[in-house]
Every structure is written in C-alpha cells, then in structure tokens.
Design a protein around this motif. Structure first.
Motif, PDB file in Angstrom:
ATOM      1  N   SER A  15       0.824  -1.206   0.000  1.00 33.24           N
ATOM      2  CA  SER A  15       0.000   0.000   0.000  1.00 33.24           C
ATOM      3  C   SER A  15       0.857   1.254   0.000  1.00 33.24           C
ATOM      4  O   SER A  15       1.998   1.243   0.484  1.00 33.24           O
ATOM      5  CB  SER A  15      -0.904   0.029   1.243  1.00 33.24           C
ATOM      6  N   LEU A  16       0.292   2.305  -0.545  1.00 36.09           N
ATOM      7  CA  LEU A  16       0.878   3.635  -0.504  1.00 36.09           C
ATOM      8  C   LEU A  16      -0.243   4.651  -0.383  1.00 36.09           C
ATOM      9  O   LEU A  16      -1.357   4.405  -0.846  1.00 36.09           O
ATOM     10  CB  LEU A  16       1.679   3.939  -1.775  1.00 36.09           C
ATOM     11  N   ARG A  17       0.056   5.794   0.205  1.00 36.31           N
ATOM     12  CA  ARG A  17      -0.900   6.891   0.219  1.00 36.31           C
ATOM     13  C   ARG A  17      -0.254   8.113  -0.425  1.00 36.31           C
ATOM     14  O   ARG A  17       0.777   8.578   0.040  1.00 36.31           O
ATOM     15  CB  ARG A  17      -1.367   7.243   1.629  1.00 36.31           C
ATOM     16  N   LEU A  18      -0.881   8.590  -1.466  1.00 38.54           N
ATOM     17  CA  LEU A  18      -0.409   9.778  -2.148  1.00 38.54           C
ATOM     18  C   LEU A  18      -1.137  11.002  -1.607  1.00 38.54           C
ATOM     19  O   LEU A  18      -2.310  10.927  -1.225  1.00 38.54           O
ATOM     20  CB  LEU A  18      -0.642   9.662  -3.653  1.00 38.54           C
ATOM     21  N   THR A  19      -0.436  12.125  -1.615  1.00 42.28           N
ATOM     22  CA  THR A  19      -0.991  13.382  -1.135  1.00 42.28           C
ATOM     23  C   THR A  19      -0.800  14.448  -2.198  1.00 42.28           C
ATOM     24  O   THR A  19       0.249  14.509  -2.846  1.00 42.28           O
ATOM     25  CB  THR A  19      -0.305  13.816   0.165  1.00 42.28           C
ATOM     26  N   CYS A  20      -1.802  15.280  -2.367  1.00 38.33           N
ATOM     27  CA  CYS A  20      -1.749  16.389  -3.325  1.00 38.33           C
ATOM     28  C   CYS A  20      -2.037  17.678  -2.583  1.00 38.33           C
ATOM     29  O   CYS A  20      -3.081  17.792  -1.917  1.00 38.33           O
ATOM     30  CB  CYS A  20      -2.777  16.164  -4.425  1.00 38.33           C
ATOM     31  N   VAL A  21      -1.118  18.615  -2.677  1.00 40.02           N
ATOM     32  CA  VAL A  21      -1.314  19.907  -2.023  1.00 40.02           C
ATOM     33  C   VAL A  21      -1.087  21.022  -3.035  1.00 40.02           C
ATOM     34  O   VAL A  21      -0.252  20.899  -3.919  1.00 40.02           O
ATOM     35  CB  VAL A  21      -0.362  20.084  -0.820  1.00 40.02           C
ATOM     36  N   PRO A  22      -1.818  22.112  -2.888  1.00 38.45           N
ATOM     37  CA  PRO A  22      -1.610  23.237  -3.793  1.00 38.45           C
ATOM     38  C   PRO A  22      -0.526  24.159  -3.256  1.00 38.45           C
ATOM     39  O   PRO A  22      -0.247  24.189  -2.061  1.00 38.45           O
ATOM     40  CB  PRO A  22      -2.963  23.946  -3.768  1.00 38.45           C
ATOM     41  N   SER A  23       0.098  24.870  -4.159  1.00 35.37           N
ATOM     42  CA  SER A  23       0.999  25.938  -3.748  1.00 35.37           C
ATOM     43  C   SER A  23       0.404  27.229  -4.284  1.00 35.37           C
ATOM     44  O   SER A  23       0.211  27.389  -5.475  1.00 35.37           O
ATOM     45  CB  SER A  23       2.396  25.715  -4.316  1.00 35.37           C
ATOM     46  N   GLY A  24       0.074  28.107  -3.401  1.00 33.91           N
ATOM     47  CA  GLY A  24      -0.583  29.332  -3.832  1.00 33.91           C
ATOM     48  C   GLY A  24      -2.074  29.263  -3.550  1.00 33.91           C
ATOM     49  O   GLY A  24      -2.493  29.119  -2.430  1.00 33.91           O
ATOM     50  N   ARG A  25      -2.887  29.296  -4.594  1.00 33.09           N
ATOM     51  CA  ARG A  25      -4.328  29.274  -4.428  1.00 33.09           C
ATOM     52  C   ARG A  25      -4.817  27.927  -3.924  1.00 33.09           C
ATOM     53  O   ARG A  25      -4.132  26.926  -4.069  1.00 33.09           O
ATOM     54  CB  ARG A  25      -5.034  29.609  -5.748  1.00 33.09           C
TER      55      ARG A  25
END
Length: 119
Positions: A15-25
């Motif tokens: 298993s893996l957990r991916l994360t997505c974060v914005p930079s800015g808005r």
C-alpha cells in the motif's frame, strides 16, 4: 500549482498513500482528480472527487483497491492505494476539475510522483 508526493517502491500487494497539495491558491471549491501515466502510455484518469467529498468515481481497474478523499480545511487530496499490482506502476499526478462534476474535465496538472510496484 499542485504538488503530489508519497510515491515510492513497493512490493505487489502493498500500500501507498499519495498526497496532493496546492501551492498558492486553494482548490477547496473544485472537484479534484488523480491521473497516472505509465511508460509509453497515455495519461489516464484514476479517481475523482467532488468539491465536497460526497461523491467519488474510479476507473474500473482500481475500484475496490484505491480510495480518493479530501480535507478541504487543509486543501489536501489523498489517494490511498491498497493491493497494489505491477500494472499500477506509473507517475501519478493530481489535477483540478471543472464545475461539471461528475462530468468534469481536468486541468492544471501538477508535478507527479513515481509509484513503482515490484512483482
């Protein structure tokens, strides 16, 4: 604008957990999606989630194994990947959806993260 991380090398079944974060808005009011591109193949849709997180959709090959979720307070989107298979090997990236959910088109693809599943 979007940064994905959490990829790596894992054995089949892992298993893996991916994360997505914005930079800015932030994208708290937008549908979000995860996509992947394997070597020599076209980019394909993996999973999507409405702006509220109340509805999700998946490509058939990951149904029952992957789960997309979001935390709007943190402006973060996740992709939990279980029972990984070698054919899941790809660069995974996140994207912002249009307002036509569940028929959103996606854009503003961020920098991806490599997932490698060994057999």
């Amino acid at each position: 604008q979007l940064q994905a991380y959490g990829g790596g090398l894992v054995q089949a079944g892992g298993s893996l957990r991916l994360t997505c974060v914005p930079s800015g808005r932030t994208f708290s009011s937008s549908a979000m999606g995860w996509f992947r591109q394997a070597p020599g193949k076209e980019r394909e849709f993996v999973a999507g989630i409405s702006w509220s997180g109340s509805t999700t959709k998946y490509t058939d090959s990951v149904k029952g194994r992957f789960t997309i979720s979001r935390d709007n307070a943190k402006s973060t989107v996740y992709l939990q990947m279980n029972s990984l298979k070698p054919e899941d090997t790809a660069i995974y990236s996140c994207a912002v959806g249009s307002s036509r959910w569940p028929d959103s088109t996606f854009g503003s693809f961020g920098q991806g993260t490599l997932v490698t599943v060994s057999s």
